[in-house]
Scaffold this active site. Structure first.
Site, PDB file in Angstrom:
ATOM      1  N   ASN A  44       2.193  -1.933  12.906  1.00  0.00           N
ATOM      2  CA  ASN A  44       1.627  -2.838  11.909  1.00  0.00           C
ATOM      3  C   ASN A  44       0.741  -3.864  12.607  1.00  0.00           C
ATOM      4  OD1 ASN A  44       1.735  -3.167   8.966  1.00  0.00           O
ATOM      5  ND2 ASN A  44       2.340  -5.268   9.457  1.00  0.00           N
ATOM      6  N   ALA A  90       0.676   0.035   2.252  1.00  0.00           N
ATOM      7  CA  ALA A  90      -0.757  -0.106   1.940  1.00  0.00           C
ATOM      8  C   ALA A  90      -1.636  -0.072   3.181  1.00  0.00           C
ATOM      9  CB  ALA A  90      -0.971  -1.407   1.159  1.00  0.00           C
ATOM     10  N   GLN A 135       5.051   3.841  -0.049  1.00  0.00           N
ATOM     11  CA  GLN A 135       5.046   2.837  -1.129  1.00  0.00           C
ATOM     12  C   GLN A 135       3.701   2.860  -1.844  1.00  0.00           C
ATOM     13  OE1 GLN A 135       7.286  -0.965   0.482  1.00  0.00           O
ATOM     14  NE2 GLN A 135       6.249   0.060   2.163  1.00  0.00           N
ATOM     15  N   CYS A 192      -4.164   8.000 -25.941  1.00  0.00           N
ATOM     16  CA  CYS A 192      -3.965   9.433 -26.115  1.00  0.00           C
ATOM     17  C   CYS A 192      -4.766   9.917 -27.320  1.00  0.00           C
ATOM     18  CB  CYS A 192      -2.469   9.657 -26.349  1.00  0.00           C
ATOM     19  SG  CYS A 192      -2.002  11.268 -26.953  1.00  0.00           S
ATOM     20  N   PHE A 204      -1.881  -5.731   0.220  1.00  0.00           N
ATOM     21  CA  PHE A 204      -1.455  -6.794  -0.695  1.00  0.00           C
ATOM     22  C   PHE A 204      -1.179  -8.119   0.020  1.00  0.00           C
ATOM     23  CE2 PHE A 204      -1.297  -3.993  -4.218  1.00  0.00           C
ATOM     24  CZ  PHE A 204      -0.893  -2.764  -3.715  1.00  0.00           C
ATOM     25  N   HIS A 209       6.978   4.364  -5.120  1.00  0.00           N
ATOM     26  CA  HIS A 209       6.405   3.395  -6.082  1.00  0.00           C
ATOM     27  C   HIS A 209       5.480   4.085  -7.067  1.00  0.00           C
ATOM     28  CE1 HIS A 209       7.206  -0.336  -3.346  1.00  0.00           C
ATOM     29  NE2 HIS A 209       8.294   0.302  -3.699  1.00  0.00           N
ATOM     30  N   CYS A 260       3.698   9.982 -27.158  1.00  0.00           N
ATOM     31  CA  CYS A 260       4.198  11.368 -27.292  1.00  0.00           C
ATOM     32  C   CYS A 260       4.576  11.991 -25.958  1.00  0.00           C
ATOM     33  CB  CYS A 260       3.114  12.231 -27.954  1.00  0.00           C
ATOM     34  SG  CYS A 260       1.608  12.387 -26.952  1.00  0.00           S
ATOM     35  N   SER A 287       4.334  -4.327   5.290  1.00  0.00           N
ATOM     36  CA  SER A 287       4.861  -5.652   5.689  1.00  0.00           C
ATOM     37  C   SER A 287       6.382  -5.657   5.629  1.00  0.00           C
ATOM     38  CB  SER A 287       4.293  -6.719   4.747  1.00  0.00           C
ATOM     39  OG  SER A 287       4.740  -6.463   3.422  1.00  0.00           O
ATOM     40  N   ILE A 315      -3.466   1.073  12.711  1.00  0.00           N
ATOM     41  CA  ILE A 315      -2.654   2.304  12.671  1.00  0.00           C
ATOM     42  C   ILE A 315      -3.487   3.538  12.966  1.00  0.00           C
ATOM     43  CG2 ILE A 315      -2.877   2.603  10.137  1.00  0.00           C
ATOM     44  CD1 ILE A 315       0.163   3.400  10.230  1.00  0.00           C
TER      45      ILE A 315
HETATM   46  N1  APR Z   1      -3.405  -0.945  10.645  1.00  0.00           N
HETATM   47  C1  APR Z   1      -2.199  -1.548  10.783  1.00  0.00           C
HETATM   48  N2  APR Z   1      -1.675  -2.402   9.869  1.00  0.00           N
HETATM   49  C2  APR Z   1      -2.425  -2.636   8.761  1.00  0.00           C
HETATM   50  C3  APR Z   1      -3.692  -2.038   8.550  1.00  0.00           C
HETATM   51  C4  APR Z   1      -4.172  -1.158   9.550  1.00  0.00           C
HETATM   52  N3  APR Z   1      -5.365  -0.537   9.434  1.00  0.00           N
HETATM   53  N4  APR Z   1      -4.180  -2.481   7.345  1.00  0.00           N
HETATM   54  C5  APR Z   1      -3.257  -3.328   6.845  1.00  0.00           C
HETATM   55  N5  APR Z   1      -2.206  -3.420   7.680  1.00  0.00           N
HETATM   56  C6  APR Z   1      -0.953  -4.157   7.477  1.00  0.00           C
HETATM   57  C7  APR Z   1      -1.123  -5.525   6.833  1.00  0.00           C
HETATM   58  O1  APR Z   1      -1.357  -6.530   7.806  1.00  0.00           O
HETATM   59  C8  APR Z   1       0.229  -5.703   6.138  1.00  0.00           C
HETATM   60  O2  APR Z   1       1.166  -6.343   6.997  1.00  0.00           O
HETATM   61  O3  APR Z   1      -0.200  -3.409   6.543  1.00  0.00           O
HETATM   62  C9  APR Z   1       0.708  -4.279   5.853  1.00  0.00           C
HETATM   63  C10 APR Z   1       0.686  -3.932   4.386  1.00  0.00           C
HETATM   64  O4  APR Z   1       1.672  -4.741   3.769  1.00  0.00           O
HETATM   65  P1  APR Z   1       1.556  -5.060   2.208  1.00  0.00           P
HETATM   66  O5  APR Z   1       0.169  -5.484   1.890  1.00  0.00           O
HETATM   67  O6  APR Z   1       2.713  -5.972   1.859  1.00  0.00           O
HETATM   68  O7  APR Z   1       1.763  -3.658   1.502  1.00  0.00           O
HETATM   69  P2  APR Z   1       3.135  -2.865   1.336  1.00  0.00           P
HETATM   70  O8  APR Z   1       4.070  -3.156   2.459  1.00  0.00           O
HETATM   71  O9  APR Z   1       2.779  -1.452   1.111  1.00  0.00           O
HETATM   72  O10 APR Z   1       3.702  -3.491  -0.046  1.00  0.00           O
HETATM   73  C11 APR Z   1       4.792  -2.830  -0.645  1.00  0.00           C
HETATM   74  O11 APR Z   1       4.524  -4.202  -2.621  1.00  0.00           O
HETATM   75  O12 APR Z   1       2.852  -5.047  -3.911  1.00  0.00           O
HETATM   76  C12 APR Z   1       3.878  -4.151  -3.895  1.00  0.00           C
HETATM   77  O13 APR Z   1       4.125  -2.088  -4.994  1.00  0.00           O
HETATM   78  C13 APR Z   1       3.321  -2.784  -4.067  1.00  0.00           C
HETATM   79  O14 APR Z   1       3.699  -0.768  -2.815  1.00  0.00           O
HETATM   80  C14 APR Z   1       3.446  -2.172  -2.688  1.00  0.00           C
HETATM   81  C15 APR Z   1       4.652  -2.877  -2.145  1.00  0.00           C
HETATM   82 ZN    ZN Z   2       0.260  10.739 -27.300  1.00  0.00          ZN
END
Ligand code: APR
Ligand code: ZN
Length: 247
Positions: free
Chosen positions: A220, A28, A110, A157, A39, A128, A139, A199, A238
């Site tokens: 990260n 994310a 993800q 639908c 998240f 994901h 359907c 994360s 990032i």
């Molecule tokens: N630069 C660097 N790091 C960043 C930035 C950025 N601009 N923005 C956010 N982050 C870091 C956050 O600090 C966090 O540690 O990215 C990490 C995102 O981690 P999560 O929020 O846990 O997301 P993710 O790892 O993709 O979660 C995996 O969990 O909730 C489920 O299905 C959902 O796909 C998701 C999966």
């Molecule tokens: Zn349908």
């Protein structure tokens, strides 16, 4: 960007130049600069904010909640997760250019936001799911994301009246095995794996990384449980890092 982080970006440039098969594994944090939520970040993570719904986000993103509370599920999905207007950002575009240049061989994400594809990346594995894949539960007809985004309440639908299910993986669901196997193949083939904006706390991470023996780089802005195993950890935004490693 401080001197140490700049040095680390230079080191990553060198690792990319040496790599025979570099793969990117993202989360994310790759899309927050496009205006989408993450998240678990301390500061702004969706799971760390008070929920104005009858359950927490983690409880709402489960098959049980989806079945029992479809109205609330779709309101949450449209309000908090789905943002079709969010544009790809500089990281998505850089990864697409790096793929065209043969530097990055595959993007495993993800995220279900389709932003890597919209930026031009071709070899993308959405482990994901993807918000552009919406399927009628009655359907099997496919629908564009607007069929869910633009309708109030529970999207149905027009042919059979079935509920249109967004193509995102909910907690506790088994990922698409074809995608998971493809991701594991790409990672095990790589000699450089860059994990960015994730994360690394969700089950996909151990499933994908535990047998990986090549070089691991983590980008990260917060620590992750894999930092001690990484060859290089860059704790910075990032987009700033990619601005220094490409082109
Ligand atoms: N630069 C660097 N790091 C960043 C930035 C950025 N601009 N923005 C956010 N982050 C870091 C956050 O600090 C966090 O540690 O990215 C990490 C995102 O981690 P999560 O929020 O846990 O997301 P993710 O790892 O993709 O979660 C995996 O969990 O909730 C489920 O299905 C959902 O796909 C998701 C999966
Ligand atoms: Zn349908």
């Amino acid at each position: 960007m401080d001197e140490i982080t700049q040095d680390k970006c230079r080191e990553l440039r060198g690792m990319l130049a040496q790599a025979g098969y570099a793969v990117f594994f993202g989360g994310a944090g790759v899309s927050t600069d496009s205006g989408l939520v993450d998240f678990r970040s301390q500061k702004r993570g969706l799971y760390n904010r008070p929920s104005e719904y009858s359950a927490s986000p983690e409880e709402m993103l489960t098959p049980k909640f989806y079945e029992e509370n479809p109205e609330e599920f779709f309101d949450f999905y449209r309000t908090k997760l789905l943002n079709l207007a969010a544009p790809p950002n500089s990281v998505h575009y850089a990864l697409a250019e790096m793929e065209r240049a043969g530097v990055i061989k595959c993007v495993i994400t993800q995220n279900a936001d389709n932003l890597h594809q919209r930026a031009g990346s071709e070899n993308v594995i959405d482990i994901h799911g993807n918000v552009y894949i919406n399927t009628c539960e009655g359907c099997g007809r496919r629908f564009p994301p607007e069929a869910v985004a633009d309708c109030p309440g529970v999207p149905r639908c027009g042919v059979c009246g079935g509920v249109i299910r967004p193509g995102i993986l909910l907690f506790g669901e088994v990922p698409d095995m074809k995608l998971a196997m493809a991701a594991i193949r790409e990672i095990n083939r790589s000699d450089l794996l860059i994990a960015g904006g994730t994360s690394l706390k969700v089950s996909s991470a151990p499933r994908l990384l535990d047998r990986y023996r090549g070089k691991l780089v983590i980008i990260n802005d917060e620590p992750t449980p894999y930092d001690s195993r990484a060859d290089l950890v860059i704790n910075a935004g990032i987009s700033e890092v990619f601005a220094r490693i490409w082109p």
